[in-house]
Design a protein around this motif. Structure first.
Motif, short mmCIF file in Angstrom:
data_model
loop_
_atom_site.label_atom_id
_atom_site.label_comp_id
_atom_site.label_asym_id
_atom_site.label_seq_id
_atom_site.Cartn_x
_atom_site.Cartn_y
_atom_site.Cartn_z
N LEU A 166 0.83 -1.21 0.00
CA LEU A 166 0.00 0.00 0.00
C LEU A 166 0.86 1.26 0.00
O LEU A 166 0.57 2.24 -0.71
CB LEU A 166 -0.91 0.01 1.23
N ASP A 167 1.92 1.25 0.79
CA ASP A 167 2.79 2.42 0.89
C ASP A 167 3.51 2.70 -0.42
O ASP A 167 3.89 3.85 -0.68
CB ASP A 167 3.83 2.21 2.00
N ARG A 168 3.71 1.68 -1.25
CA ARG A 168 4.51 1.83 -2.47
C ARG A 168 3.68 2.02 -3.73
O ARG A 168 4.20 2.55 -4.72
CB ARG A 168 5.45 0.63 -2.62
N ILE A 169 2.42 1.62 -3.72
CA ILE A 169 1.60 1.78 -4.94
C ILE A 169 0.80 3.08 -4.92
O ILE A 169 0.25 3.48 -5.96
CB ILE A 169 0.65 0.60 -5.15
N ARG A 170 0.71 3.73 -3.79
CA ARG A 170 -0.20 4.88 -3.64
C ARG A 170 0.07 5.98 -4.66
O ARG A 170 -0.86 6.64 -5.13
CB ARG A 170 -0.12 5.44 -2.20
N ILE A 171 1.33 6.18 -5.05
CA ILE A 171 1.65 7.27 -5.97
C ILE A 171 1.19 6.98 -7.40
O ILE A 171 1.07 7.91 -8.22
CB ILE A 171 3.16 7.60 -5.96
#
Length: 272
Positions: free
Chosen positions: A33-38
Motif C-alpha cells: 500500500l505504501d509503495r503503490i499509492r503514488i
C-alpha cells in the motif's frame, strides 16, 4: 447511513472497479500500500467513464471520483509504515464514531476485511470489458513490483497525501486527454508520458507473469480510442439523449472482448 451522512449517502449513485490481489501477510500488504499509492491516480485516468451527473456534463472525465470523495475516509492516505500502524489507524477511525463500522474505510487502496488480499478501489467501472482486464493486470503488476521493492529494502516515496489528492483530482478532471501529475516529482506531463512511466515501472512484473504484451496492447488501444467517457460524450453529442448514452453503453459492453479474445457479457455504466 442515510441518517448519519445525509445528502452524501443519498447521492452515492456510483459504481467502482475493485481489484483484489493476494498478499502473504498484513505486513506485506501494508508495505505494498505504501509503495503503490503514488501510481493510483493513473489508474483513475485510464478507467475514466463517468462524465455525467444529474443529467448534466460535469466537465470531468471521472466525476465518480469527485462524488465518492465526499465520504470522510475516501481518497489517498499517508504512509502507514507497518501493519500495526495501519490497524491502529483503522481502530481510531471506528472509535471516533464518525464511521458506522470498519467497512466504511474507503481508502483508494486498503487491506480487505474478508480475504487475504489487498484491494485497489480507485477506478471507475470501465465501459469496455477489455479495459477492466487491463486495469486488473496493471494492479497485479503494481502489487508484485511493490512487494519486490519491499523485500529488497527499497523505501516508498514519501509523497504527502495532499499532493496525491491533487494528482487524483487532475486524473478525474481530464482523464487521458490532458496532463497528469508524474508520480515521482508531481510535475504535469502529457498523459501518454505518465502512462508510459507506469508501464516501465511494472514492466518486469508484467513480463514475469506473461502479461506484458497483453497490457501493452491494451494501453495502446485506450490511447487510440479513448476511455468510456469519450464515447459517452460523443453519443450524447450525436443523439442529444442520455438514454441513448445508456443504450450505447450496454451495446458496447456486450460487444467488448477481453484481451484474450473471448466474448464478454454486458458491463455497467459508471455514471451518476
Amino acid at each position: 447511513m442515510m441518517d448519519g451522512f445525509g445528502l452524501t449517502a443519498r447521492e452515492q449513485l456510483t459504481c467502482g472497479l475493485h481489484v483484489h490481489v493476494s498478499v502473504g501477510s498484513d505486513e506485506e500488504g501494508v508495505a505494498v500500500l505504501d509503495r503503490i499509492r503514488i501510481w493510483l491516480p493513473v489508474l483513475a485516468a485510464l478507467s475514466a467513464n463517468s462524465p455525467f451527473w444529474n443529467g448534466a456534463d460535469t466537465g470531468y472525465a471521472s466525476y465518480r471520483t469527485q462524488a465518492w470523495g465526499r465520504w470522510p475516509t475516501a481518497g489517498p492516505v499517508e504512509l502507514f509504515g507497518s501493519a500495526a500502524r495501519y490497524h491502529s489507524l483503522i481502530a481510531g477511525y471506528v472509535a471516533s464514531g464518525v464511521l458506522l463500522d470498519e467497512g466504511m474505510v474507503y481508502f483508494d487502496a486498503r487491506l480487505s476485511r474478508k480475504y487475504p488480499t489487498l484491494e485497489v478501489r480507485v477506478s471507475d467501472v470501465c465501459l469496455y470489458a477489455e479495459d477492466a482486464v487491463l486495469i486488473a493486470g496493471l494492479v497485479r503488476a503494481l502489487v508484485e513490483t511493490a512487494a519486490r521493492e519491499w523485500r529488497q529494502g527499497i523505501p516508498p516515496r514519501p509523497v504527502p497525501a495532499a499532493l496525491l489528492r491533487l494528482a487524483l483530482w487532475r486524473a478525474s478532471r481530464s482523464g487521458i486527454n490532458g496532463d497528469l501529475l508524474h508520480p515521482v516529482d508531481n510535475r504535469p506531463q502529457p498523459a501518454p508520458d505518465i502512462i508510459e512511466a507506469l508501464l516501465n515501472h511494472v514492466r518486469a512484473a508484467l513480463a514475469d507473469s506473461g502479461d506484458l504484451h497483453r497490457v501493452r496492447s491494451g494501453l495502446a488501444a485506450i490511447m487510440r480510442r479513448g476511455t468510456g467517457e469519450g464515447r459517452q460524450r460523443a453519443t450524447l453529442a450525436r443523439t442529444g439523449k442520455l438514454s441513448a448514452v445508456v443504450t450505447d453503453a450496454i451495446r458496447s459492453s456486450r460487444r467488448s472482448q477481453p484481451l484474450g479474445g473471448n466474448p464478454a457479457g454486458a458491463g455497467i455504466l459508471s455514471t451518476g
